[in-house]
Design an enzyme around this catalytic site. Sequence first.
Site, PDB file in Angstrom:
ATOM      1  CB  CYS A   1       0.459   6.543  10.911  1.00  0.00           C
ATOM      2  SG  CYS A   1       1.055   7.877   9.929  1.00  0.00           S
TER       3      CYS A   1
ATOM      4  CD  GLU B   1      -2.787  -0.655   2.189  1.00  0.00           C
ATOM      5  OE1 GLU B   1      -2.690   0.073   3.670  1.00  0.00           O
ATOM      6  OE2 GLU B   1      -4.254  -1.939   2.295  1.00  0.00           O
TER       7      GLU B   1
HETATM    8  N1  SAH Z   1       8.590   0.680  10.632  1.00  0.00           N
HETATM    9  C1  SAH Z   1       8.962   3.027  11.004  1.00  0.00           C
HETATM   10  C2  SAH Z   1       8.439   3.563   9.490  1.00  0.00           C
HETATM   11  C3  SAH Z   1       6.935   2.990   8.894  1.00  0.00           C
HETATM   12  S1  SAH Z   1       5.572   3.223  10.644  1.00  0.00           S
HETATM   13  C4  SAH Z   1       8.810   2.869  11.926  1.00  0.00           C
HETATM   14  O1  SAH Z   1       8.091   2.478  12.950  1.00  0.00           O
HETATM   15  O2  SAH Z   1       9.420   4.184  11.805  1.00  0.00           O
HETATM   16  C5  SAH Z   1       5.325   4.747  10.268  1.00  0.00           C
HETATM   17  C6  SAH Z   1       4.788   5.780  11.784  1.00  0.00           C
HETATM   18  O3  SAH Z   1       3.853   5.125  11.802  1.00  0.00           O
HETATM   19  C7  SAH Z   1       5.442   5.589  12.675  1.00  0.00           C
HETATM   20  O4  SAH Z   1       5.953   6.309  13.359  1.00  0.00           O
HETATM   21  C8  SAH Z   1       4.618   4.370  13.461  1.00  0.00           C
HETATM   22  O5  SAH Z   1       5.033   5.182  15.082  1.00  0.00           O
HETATM   23  C9  SAH Z   1       3.290   5.248  13.241  1.00  0.00           C
HETATM   24  N2  SAH Z   1       1.946   4.146  13.455  1.00  0.00           N
HETATM   25  C10 SAH Z   1       1.848   2.943  13.967  1.00  0.00           C
HETATM   26  N3  SAH Z   1       1.263   2.470  13.780  1.00  0.00           N
HETATM   27  C11 SAH Z   1      -0.053   3.897  14.475  1.00  0.00           C
HETATM   28  C12 SAH Z   1      -1.276   4.189  15.093  1.00  0.00           C
HETATM   29  N4  SAH Z   1      -1.945   2.877  14.695  1.00  0.00           N
HETATM   30  N5  SAH Z   1      -1.506   5.313  15.090  1.00  0.00           N
HETATM   31  C13 SAH Z   1      -0.137   6.654  14.977  1.00  0.00           C
HETATM   32  N6  SAH Z   1       0.581   5.777  14.444  1.00  0.00           N
HETATM   33  C14 SAH Z   1       1.198   4.929  13.947  1.00  0.00           C
END
Ligand code: SAH
Length: 367
Positions: free
Chosen positions: A351, A87
Amino acid sequence: MQNILDPKVLEQFRQEHKLQPYRIRQIEQEIFHNANIDFADMTTLSKEMREQLAADFSVVPLTVDRIDECKETSKFLFQTSDGNVVESVLMYHFHKDKKTKKEKLNRMTLCISSQVGCSVGCIFCVTGKMGLKKNLDRTEVLGQVLYVNNYIKKRFGKREDGTLFRVRNIVFMWMGEPMMNYSAVKKTSEYLTDTRYFWLSQRRVTISTSGVIPSMEKFIDDKLPVSLAFSLHAPNQTLREELVPTIAKFYTLDKLMAVLDRYTQETGNEVMYEYVMIKDKNDMHEIAHQTGTLLQGRKAHLNLIPYNENPAIDLEESDAKQIRQFQKIVLSYGVPVTVRENMGREKKSACGQLGYEKVVATLTQQK
Ligand code: SAH
Ligand code: SF4
């Protein structure tokens, strides 16, 4: 079918068909400058050449299953040639035209995936619940950008100044942990910033990591011309181990801060610290003070991300008031803090809401 983004293969094609070297540049211009992904649309090339290329090559090695559109975002569901789902999410930023007072599309940010699933398993993240299915290769990561630029061209055409609308910012913030697929992410970043290809500036490409030290070290040594975001989520080791269970134990907060300090010293760049705000987990005043103390004096910018709720995970979003207070406390330590607006919630494009339907269905069955 071979992918055209392999310079060696393309050179072989040129020699086989006895084409002049400048033809390669012409093909690249069609792909990167004119945002074409179908050879038939590359009208600066001869018809014969377009047909020869179409017989041998693909530009985007992904097929598109679905595009979910809403005002603020478009979510693209791609399929790889081996049947995995990938995605990407395009976010639209608008501004008000001073004269007409109407909202106008200002710029677009594309959130891309570097892996299918992720092995880090952060307790709040749906991708983490999937486990790692596959590392995407360079052409599959670049393919997301090429496809979306072509989509934008078809949907929005040209700006008032005659240039094409295109993605202006790219963030590796959708599926996967980019630092666990470092070699593909490195090659992709080079394409994104190279003047020959996408020509985006360092400030406009951001790699986000949950903290994989060996790759972060390589990233610094390689002087990759992109920006760095670090998913902090907790200002102390105990809480971080709870939220980022797999890797936080050995890539400890102390060690991570030392690597991030080396990054800012060697590059002069600031680090964007991301922090998902989860109710009664990491949003308390005392934790805000600890976060302020940790980031004080560092070249840091804290971005608070309201947690996007998901029926498969038993966590709640922090109250808006709590987020504001957290922000105020950290600000009092002289650290810049912003709160991320949550775009695309209605279409599950925010996110942590990726792969939504499929993953949630499986997880709720398991629960
Ligand atoms: N793996 C990397 C990049 C992808 S996730 C990382 O963790 O940085 C990108 C961002 O989305 C990260 O900061 C992560 O914490 C956030 N994220 C993941 N799940 C989320 C959620 N349920 N609500 C808000 N942010 C989320
Ligand atoms: Fe992986 Fe990032 Fe999700 Fe954590 S937040 S599980 S590192 S994609």
